[in-house]
Design an enzyme around this catalytic site. Structure first.
Site, PDB file in Angstrom:
ATOM      1  N   LYS A 194       0.810  -1.220   0.000  1.00  0.00           N
ATOM      2  CA  LYS A 194       0.000   0.000   0.000  1.00  0.00           C
ATOM      3  C   LYS A 194       0.842   1.268   0.000  1.00  0.00           C
ATOM      4  O   LYS A 194       2.045   1.262   0.231  1.00  0.00           O
ATOM      5  CB  LYS A 194      -0.998  -0.036   1.158  1.00  0.00           C
ATOM      6  CG  LYS A 194      -2.121  -1.036   0.888  1.00  0.00           C
ATOM      7  CD  LYS A 194      -3.254  -0.969   1.873  1.00  0.00           C
ATOM      8  CE  LYS A 194      -4.392  -1.896   1.422  1.00  0.00           C
ATOM      9  NZ  LYS A 194      -5.484  -1.945   2.402  1.00  0.00           N
ATOM     10  N   ARG A 245      -3.357  -9.990   4.994  1.00  0.00           N
ATOM     11  CA  ARG A 245      -3.760 -10.157   3.598  1.00  0.00           C
ATOM     12  C   ARG A 245      -2.637  -9.604   2.719  1.00  0.00           C
ATOM     13  O   ARG A 245      -2.312  -8.419   2.794  1.00  0.00           O
ATOM     14  CB  ARG A 245      -5.071  -9.406   3.352  1.00  0.00           C
ATOM     15  CG  ARG A 245      -5.625  -9.504   1.936  1.00  0.00           C
ATOM     16  CD  ARG A 245      -6.899  -8.678   1.832  1.00  0.00           C
ATOM     17  NE  ARG A 245      -7.536  -8.773   0.518  1.00  0.00           N
ATOM     18  CZ  ARG A 245      -7.207  -8.026  -0.528  1.00  0.00           C
ATOM     19  NH1 ARG A 245      -6.258  -7.109  -0.405  1.00  0.00           N
ATOM     20  NH2 ARG A 245      -7.831  -8.183  -1.683  1.00  0.00           N
TER      21      ARG A 245
END
Length: 301
Positions: free
Chosen positions: A227, A267
């Site tokens: 991210k 995740r």
């Protein structure tokens, strides 16, 4: 509430119990994911990739057919179904524990029929009013992520006084709402929504205050993989952020920290390094022994 495992991670009704933080591998069946858009858009390639993730250490695989990167436009339901269902069906037929990543009740319902055993809704049931009734009827586990709006304008919603306190309060409201809607609390997983209506400093603070998220009393999913906040950290003050696929070592570092902090699952896109990281974190936990009682030396009082 459910019984607890190592570090109080919790268990989720209907899913396997792992003695460590679980690893959720990501299969994006999209042409426009920020991380690997288009690489696994073909059904055959997507199923093969999911099986490869399991071979490298994934405990379950999350299949999504709609990008939720910042600024992404939505696809229609028919297209999302076309992308997702054959991949879910193909992986489930091979014995993979499959999660479906969707904000649409119709996609969730059809994916569960195809073999998915977990619904991962980044909107926490807010995007589609039919989602909570569908999940309640299916009686499958449900991930509630902290969400303030769709990808097209979520960056404008990244305004907080105390990000952790506000995320915890908003997640608690959603938990209450979905339980009132008929979903058993034993089926709930919470996700702080790193990168969703959050700036880099918000994501880092949420990770630093993970214990407050775990105080919600349900298993915690941490989804930090590749991210933007990792790109900002790696770039430093002056440099350009590295491409998403060059953030996997940083992702594994966050996975180890999250696992040590008691996360139920992480995740990730690249599984091997994170699978190793969570296993090392578990080994370190297992090596901790209570301190011995102090015994005064002979001749002392």
């Amino acid at each position: 509430m459910s019984t607890t495992t190592t570090r109080g991670r919790g268990t989720v009704q209907g899913l396997p119990e792992w003695d460590r933080c679980a690893v959720m591998g990501v299969v994006n069946v999209t042409p426009d994911s920020f991380s690997d858009g288009g690489r696994f858009f073909d059904t055959t390639a997507a199923v093969k990739h999911g099986l490869d993730l399991v071979a490298r250490g994934a405990d379950l695989v999350d299949v999504g057919g709609e990008s939720t990167r910042p600024g992404a436009s939505r696809v229609d339901e028919d297209e999302e179904l076309r992308r997702v269902l054959p991949v879910v069906r193909g992986l489930a037929s091979e014995g993979v524990v499959v999660s479906v990543d969707t904000m649409r009740a119709g996609v969730a319902e059809r994916a569960v029929e195809a073999g998915a055993v977990l619904v991962n809704d980044v909107s926490g049931g807010l995007a589609d009013p039919a989602m909570v009734p569908v999940v309640a009827a299916a009686a499958v586990p449900f991930v509630i992520m902290h969400w303030r709006g769709f990808s097209a304008d979520m960056n404008a919603r990244a305004v907080y006084g105390d990000v952790t306190a506000e995320v915890v309060a908003e997640l608690r409201q959603r938990m209450d709402a979905v339980v009132d809607g008929g979903i058993s609390p034993e089926l709930l997983v919470v996700d702080p929504g790193l990168g969703f209506a959050k700036r880099a400093e918000h994501d880092l603070e949420l990770l630093a205050r993970q214990d407050e998220l775990r105080a919600l009393g349900r298993p915690l999913l941490v989804a930090a993989s590749r991210k933007r906040f990792l790109g900002r950290v790696l770039a430093g003050d002056e440099g350009a952020p590295p491409p998403a696929r060059e953030r996997d070592a940083a992702t594994a570092a966050v996975s180890a920290i999250a696992a040590s902090g008691g996360a139920w699952a992480v995740r990730v896109h690249a599984v091997r390094a994170t699978a190793d990281a969570v296993r090392v974190a578990r080994a370190i936990e297992g090596a901790v022994r209570p301190p011995r009682a102090h015994t005064p030396a002979r001749g002392t009082r």
